[in-house]
Design an enzyme around this catalytic site. Structure first.
Site, PDB file in Angstrom:
ATOM      1  N   HIS A  15       0.963  -1.172   0.480  1.00 53.97           N
ATOM      2  CA  HIS A  15      -0.308  -0.137  -0.130  1.00 53.97           C
ATOM      3  C   HIS A  15       1.022   1.231   0.037  1.00 53.97           C
ATOM      4  O   HIS A  15       1.330   1.294   0.966  1.00 53.97           O
ATOM      5  CB  HIS A  15      -1.131   0.003   1.221  1.00 53.97           C
ATOM      6  CG  HIS A  15      -2.193   1.220   1.235  1.00 53.97           C
ATOM      7  ND1 HIS A  15      -3.060   1.049   2.318  1.00 53.97           N
ATOM      8  CD2 HIS A  15      -1.552   2.624   1.097  1.00 53.97           C
ATOM      9  CE1 HIS A  15      -4.097   2.114   1.458  1.00 53.97           C
ATOM     10  NE2 HIS A  15      -3.212   2.608   0.888  1.00 53.97           N
ATOM     11  N   HIS A  17       1.416   5.326  -1.680  1.00 56.30           N
ATOM     12  CA  HIS A  17       1.311   6.891  -2.734  1.00 56.30           C
ATOM     13  C   HIS A  17       2.004   7.274  -3.196  1.00 56.30           C
ATOM     14  O   HIS A  17       3.658   7.881  -2.829  1.00 56.30           O
ATOM     15  CB  HIS A  17       0.486   7.594  -1.710  1.00 56.30           C
ATOM     16  CG  HIS A  17      -0.485   7.128  -0.993  1.00 56.30           C
ATOM     17  ND1 HIS A  17      -1.943   7.470  -1.497  1.00 56.30           N
ATOM     18  CD2 HIS A  17      -0.704   6.245  -0.633  1.00 56.30           C
ATOM     19  CE1 HIS A  17      -2.605   6.694  -0.904  1.00 56.30           C
ATOM     20  NE2 HIS A  17      -2.319   6.499   0.065  1.00 56.30           N
ATOM     21  N   LYS A 101      -9.085  -0.403  -5.595  1.00 61.21           N
ATOM     22  CA  LYS A 101      -9.211   0.416  -4.388  1.00 61.21           C
ATOM     23  C   LYS A 101     -10.941   1.206  -4.222  1.00 61.21           C
ATOM     24  O   LYS A 101     -11.408   1.792  -5.412  1.00 61.21           O
ATOM     25  CB  LYS A 101      -8.567   1.157  -4.870  1.00 61.21           C
ATOM     26  CG  LYS A 101      -8.270   2.649  -3.378  1.00 61.21           C
ATOM     27  CD  LYS A 101      -7.794   1.474  -1.960  1.00 61.21           C
ATOM     28  CE  LYS A 101      -7.844   2.571  -0.716  1.00 61.21           C
ATOM     29  NZ  LYS A 101      -6.276   2.877  -0.362  1.00 61.21           N
ATOM     30  N   HIS A 138     -10.663   1.417   1.774  1.00 60.63           N
ATOM     31  CA  HIS A 138     -10.091   2.371   2.370  1.00 60.63           C
ATOM     32  C   HIS A 138     -11.157   2.330   3.798  1.00 60.63           C
ATOM     33  O   HIS A 138     -12.827   2.260   3.298  1.00 60.63           O
ATOM     34  CB  HIS A 138     -10.430   3.829   2.154  1.00 60.63           C
ATOM     35  CG  HIS A 138     -10.280   4.688   3.086  1.00 60.63           C
ATOM     36  ND1 HIS A 138      -8.381   5.780   3.789  1.00 60.63           N
ATOM     37  CD2 HIS A 138     -10.921   5.800   4.449  1.00 60.63           C
ATOM     38  CE1 HIS A 138      -8.678   6.132   4.321  1.00 60.63           C
ATOM     39  NE2 HIS A 138      -9.986   5.836   4.592  1.00 60.63           N
ATOM     40  N   HIS A 176      -4.780  -0.454   5.869  1.00 60.29           N
ATOM     41  CA  HIS A 176      -3.924   0.083   7.093  1.00 60.29           C
ATOM     42  C   HIS A 176      -5.525   0.036   7.630  1.00 60.29           C
ATOM     43  O   HIS A 176      -5.839   1.111   8.221  1.00 60.29           O
ATOM     44  CB  HIS A 176      -3.799   1.720   6.468  1.00 60.29           C
ATOM     45  CG  HIS A 176      -4.772   2.499   5.430  1.00 60.29           C
ATOM     46  ND1 HIS A 176      -6.568   2.188   5.838  1.00 60.29           N
ATOM     47  CD2 HIS A 176      -4.699   3.407   4.753  1.00 60.29           C
ATOM     48  CE1 HIS A 176      -6.860   2.695   4.345  1.00 60.29           C
ATOM     49  NE2 HIS A 176      -5.899   3.542   3.799  1.00 60.29           N
ATOM     50  N   ASP A 249       1.493   2.893   3.253  1.00 58.97           N
ATOM     51  CA  ASP A 249       0.702   3.835   3.616  1.00 58.97           C
ATOM     52  C   ASP A 249       0.997   5.282   3.370  1.00 58.97           C
ATOM     53  O   ASP A 249       1.213   6.064   3.479  1.00 58.97           O
ATOM     54  CB  ASP A 249      -0.508   4.175   4.264  1.00 58.97           C
ATOM     55  CG  ASP A 249      -1.364   4.467   3.509  1.00 58.97           C
ATOM     56  OD1 ASP A 249      -1.560   5.196   2.103  1.00 58.97           O
ATOM     57  OD2 ASP A 249      -2.418   5.227   4.804  1.00 58.97           O
TER      58      ASP A 249
END
Ligand code: DOR
Ligand code: ZN
Length: 346
Positions: A15, A17, A101, A138, A176, A249
């Site tokens: 995970h 970004h 996602k 999420h 997360h 994350d």
């Protein structure tokens, strides 16, 4: 006797970004140095919703890699109310999309185009269950009546539990996880439901957000919870159970966007991610479980082989950089300026 070095299969980050442009160029080396692969989040502006956008993004990532880096980005589709099941299946079968996602609309950074009501993606989810494509969630409700610290638990009750009953074969990663509720829920499901755990949620509780004043660099979503939840996350991560694996994350934002009225959610943990996990596993006397969490459980869930290369961590002190330049901006890493006791050898 305490060991002073640890060799494991090269880990992956399930995970991450990476952003785009100058920010991506600045943050990507911190991940590529450590991890063989990463699940790349699609919450760009505009989001990565289709196959051609994901292919183009993957190309930009590969181009931004430092020379000689061996790193494979695994792309994801951002689900919207308008996502077509055929597009998702086409991307999955072509090897472009590894997963899709689910951002509940307005739950977090760049989620405005997310899903407004789960029923709107019923057909997409059915198709994903049918083709074995993982759904990454999420897990927070956006109902303003729900306390921000309860949003994960309420998501499980209102959205996730009914979804797993309706589509019991769907592969789901609870991304997360921040609560004992999430850990308990995932444990109670079959092997098709797993969770990622970040380094920062293993280290901080919600107290860290208010320590001596307001701490914007400790703010991410889902927000850190009470100490009892942090301890449950630590037990799960260090248990060796196959359902729990590494997902940093890491979510960089320019310092100016964090330190302002209405600062952004996201913690940039990539510069010390593996070392932070090592510290936690060491504190829990579970260094022998780090390889399962970091390098084996994730590939197994995704049906991929573990990496063949090995990395070595040594007990050695070094300091996390105070800040990192990203074009004309700067980013502050998690644990900036702090001393770490484990170091990845070159
Ligand atoms: O804190 C977060 N930051 N949580 C998310 O879900 C998104 C991320 C980001 O993109 O900055
Ligand atoms: Zn994220």
């Amino acid at each position: 006797m305490a060991r002073d070095s640890l060799t494991l299969r090269r880990p992956d980050d399930w995970h991450l970004h990476l952003r785009d442009g100058a920010m991506m160029k600045a943050v990507l080396p911190f991940t590529a140095r450590v991890f063989g692969r990463a699940i790349v989040m699609p919450n760009l502006v505009p989001p990565v919703t289709g196959v051609s956008a994901a292919e183009a993004y993957r190309k930009r990532i590969l181009k931004a890699l430092p020379k000689g880096a061996k790193f494979t980005p695994l792309m994801t589709a951002y689900l919207t109310d308008a996502t077509a099941p055929d597009e998702i299946e086409r991307g999955f079968k072509a090897g472009v999309f590894t997963a899709a996602k689910l951002y509940p609309a307005n739950a977090t950074t760049n989620s405005a185009r997310g899903v407004t009501d789960i029923v709107r993606i019923d057909k997409v989810l059915e198709r994903m269950a049918c083709i074995g494509m993982p759904l990454l969630v999420h897990g927070e409700v956006t109902d303003p009546a729900v306390d921000v610290f309860d949003r994960e638990a309420v998501f499980i009750e209102r959205i996730l539990a009914p979804l797993t009953r309706r589509l019991p074969k769907l592969k789901i990663v609870f991304e997360h996880a921040t609560t004992r509720d999430a850990i308990d829920f995932v444990r109670a499901q079959g092997p098709n439901v797993a969770a990622t755990i970040t380094p920062h949620h293993l280290v901080i509780s919600r107290n860290a957000l208010f320590q001596g004043g307001l701490r914007p660099h400790m703010y991410c979503l889902p927000v850190a919870k009470r100490e009892a939840h942090r301890l449950a996350l630590r037990r799960a991560a260090t248990s060796g159970e196959t359902k729990f694996f590494l997902g940093t994350d890491s979510a960089p934002h320019p310092i100016a966007d964090k330190e302002k009225d209405c600062g952004c959610a996201g913690i940039f943990c990539a510069p010390s991610a593996l070392e932070t996990y090592a510290r936690v596993f060491d504190e829990e006397n579970a260094l022998d479980k780090l390889e399962a969490f970091a390098s084996l459980n994730g590939p197994r869930f995704y049906g991929l082989p573990p990496n063949e290369a090995r990395v070595t961590l040594r007990r050695e002190t070094w300091k996390v950089p105070a800040k990192i330049k990203a074009g004309s901006a700067a980013v502050k890493p998690f644990l900036a300026g702090e001393e770490m006791g484990w170091k990845l050898t070159a």
